[in-house]
Scaffold this active site. Structure first.
Site, PDB file in Angstrom:
ATOM      1  CG  ASP A 200      80.484  45.205  40.049  1.00  0.00           C
ATOM      2  OD1 ASP A 200      80.813  44.476  41.006  1.00  0.00           O
ATOM      3  OD2 ASP A 200      80.655  44.879  38.857  1.00  0.00           O
TER       4      ASP A 200
ATOM      5  CG  HIS B 148      80.949  42.787  50.240  1.00  0.00           C
ATOM      6  ND1 HIS B 148      80.641  43.136  48.943  1.00  0.00           N
ATOM      7  CD2 HIS B 148      81.473  41.538  50.173  1.00  0.00           C
ATOM      8  CE1 HIS B 148      80.976  42.131  48.135  1.00  0.00           C
ATOM      9  NE2 HIS B 148      81.481  41.158  48.849  1.00  0.00           N
TER      10      HIS B 148
ATOM     11  CG  LEU C 228      64.427  57.647  48.129  1.00  0.00           C
ATOM     12  CD1 LEU C 228      64.657  58.242  46.748  1.00  0.00           C
ATOM     13  CD2 LEU C 228      65.774  57.393  48.804  1.00  0.00           C
TER      14      LEU C 228
HETATM   15  C1  IPE Z   1      76.251  42.653  39.752  1.00  0.00           C
HETATM   16  O1  IPE Z   1      77.584  42.571  40.082  1.00  0.00           O
HETATM   17  C2  IPE Z   1      75.408  42.421  40.954  1.00  0.00           C
HETATM   18  C3  IPE Z   1      75.510  43.416  42.010  1.00  0.00           C
HETATM   19  C4  IPE Z   1      76.206  44.524  41.979  1.00  0.00           C
HETATM   20  C5  IPE Z   1      74.742  43.134  43.187  1.00  0.00           C
HETATM   21  P1  IPE Z   1      78.436  41.242  39.844  1.00  0.00           P
HETATM   22  O2  IPE Z   1      79.823  41.543  40.245  1.00  0.00           O
HETATM   23  O3  IPE Z   1      77.778  40.099  40.505  1.00  0.00           O
HETATM   24  O4  IPE Z   1      78.294  41.046  38.275  1.00  0.00           O
HETATM   25  P2  IPE Z   1      79.265  40.366  37.213  1.00  0.00           P
HETATM   26  O5  IPE Z   1      79.516  38.979  37.695  1.00  0.00           O
HETATM   27  O6  IPE Z   1      80.514  41.166  37.179  1.00  0.00           O
HETATM   28  O7  IPE Z   1      78.515  40.447  35.929  1.00  0.00           O
HETATM   29  C1  IPE Z   2      79.447  44.195  44.312  1.00  0.00           C
HETATM   30  O1  IPE Z   2      80.813  44.049  44.492  1.00  0.00           O
HETATM   31  C2  IPE Z   2      78.663  43.649  45.473  1.00  0.00           C
HETATM   32  C3  IPE Z   2      78.028  42.343  45.203  1.00  0.00           C
HETATM   33  C4  IPE Z   2      77.928  41.797  44.031  1.00  0.00           C
HETATM   34  C5  IPE Z   2      77.458  41.664  46.336  1.00  0.00           C
HETATM   35  P1  IPE Z   2      81.598  42.751  44.025  1.00  0.00           P
HETATM   36  O2  IPE Z   2      81.663  41.795  45.177  1.00  0.00           O
HETATM   37  O3  IPE Z   2      81.021  42.199  42.784  1.00  0.00           O
HETATM   38  O4  IPE Z   2      83.032  43.333  43.746  1.00  0.00           O
HETATM   39  P2  IPE Z   2      84.021  42.921  42.585  1.00  0.00           P
HETATM   40  O5  IPE Z   2      83.285  43.056  41.301  1.00  0.00           O
HETATM   41  O6  IPE Z   2      84.439  41.501  42.848  1.00  0.00           O
HETATM   42  O7  IPE Z   2      85.148  43.875  42.707  1.00  0.00           O
HETATM   43 MG    MG Z   3      81.396  42.504  40.831  1.00  0.00          MG
END
Ligand code: IPE
Ligand code: IPE
Ligand code: MG
Length: 238
Positions: free
Chosen positions: A16, A33, A127
């Site tokens: 995240d 990303h 793995l």
């Molecule tokens: C969780 O992250 C999902 C992934 C890392 C793929 P999100 O950014 O979507 O989760 P919330 O919305 O903060 O809970």
């Molecule tokens: C995690 O990064 C990747 C996905 C959920 C696809 P985020 O896109 O949730 O990044 P933040 O949380 O907005 O910083």
């Molecule tokens: Mg996120």
């Protein structure tokens, strides 16, 4: 220093913070990303280096489908590029590639790439890399319940092991350690059943900044813990 006899067999990672990483730099979220995908390569290699058997990377949740259309489209494009680029690497490194989640929701070309990667790495012995894509823990449980009921099994034969075998993660041990980056301290629908006794490691580091060194720190932290599974501590005298 890591203790070679206390390496977690299965590590799950909630990757995240990509969006915030980019926003902090005045870049479009997709750039975060892209950097995040690069970081996952480093962590996969590091996991292999220390002998982790299974690594589950939460890359796209079912809830993530609700994001703006252009973010979803560019994420899918990135996933496509990633799968195309990595397949040979997976084969070379002996990685077994698997996915969990509602794969049928993904664009058809990506479903094709996933099927190819799964088929061409199935005979490997290194793995096990599990990509959680279009994944939600509650959804996985409901799908497992439906499959289980459709077999006509009698209720008294239903055990935890049997239920486990209907989950997307059938045959894969539960995660010993779950890491979440970016400072959020929640599970966000990741491996709800399987994480019942996982150890958690939270860090404020955003995923694109999560280095191999910090990964090893997380493993070190895990090795310092005592997993009790509801029993009394080892040192306690009765
Ligand atoms: C969780 O992250 C999902 C992934 C890392 C793929 P999100 O950014 O979507 O989760 P919330 O919305 O903060 O809970
Ligand atoms: C995690 O990064 C990747 C996905 C959920 C696809 P985020 O896109 O949730 O990044 P933040 O949380 O907005 O910083
Ligand atoms: Mg996120």
């Amino acid at each position: 220093m890591l203790l070679s006899d206390k390496i977690p067999a299965h590590v799950g990672v909630i990757m995240d913070g990509n969006g915030r990483w980019a926003e902090l730099r005045g870049l479009p979220r997709i750039e975060g990303h892209r950097r995040g995908a690069e970081r996952s390569r480093e962590i996969i290699t590091a996991a292999m280096e220390v002998g982790i058997k299974a690594l589950t990377l939460y890359a796209f949740s079912l809830e993530n489908w609700q994001r703006p259309k252009n973010e979803v489209t560019t994420l899918m494009r990135l996933l496509e590029i990633y799968l195309r680029n990595e397949l040979n690497e997976f084969i070379e490194k002996g990685i077994v590639f698997k996915t969990i989640g509602e794969i049928w929701r993904l664009p058809e070309n990506i479903q094709g790439l996933i099927a190819e990667a799964e088929a061409r790495t199935a005979g490997n012995t290194g793995l096990t890399l599990i990509a959680a894509l279009s994944y939600g823990g509650r959804n996985e449980i409901i799908r497992a319940v439906k499959k289980l009921i459709s077999t006509g099994v009698s209720p008294d034969r239903i055990t935890e092991d049997l239920f486990d075998s209907f989950l997307d993660t059938a045959g894969i041990s539960s995660p010993d350690l779950i890491i979440r980056t970016s400072g959020e301290r929640r599970i966000s629908n990741f491996l709800l059943w399987q994480g019942a006794y996982s150890e958690f490691y939270f860090t404020d580091t955003l995923w694109p900044d999560f280095t191999k060194e910090e990964f090893f720190l997380a493993l070190h932290d895990y090795q310092m813990r005592e997993r009790r599974f509801g029993a009394v501590p080892m040192r306690a005298k009765s």
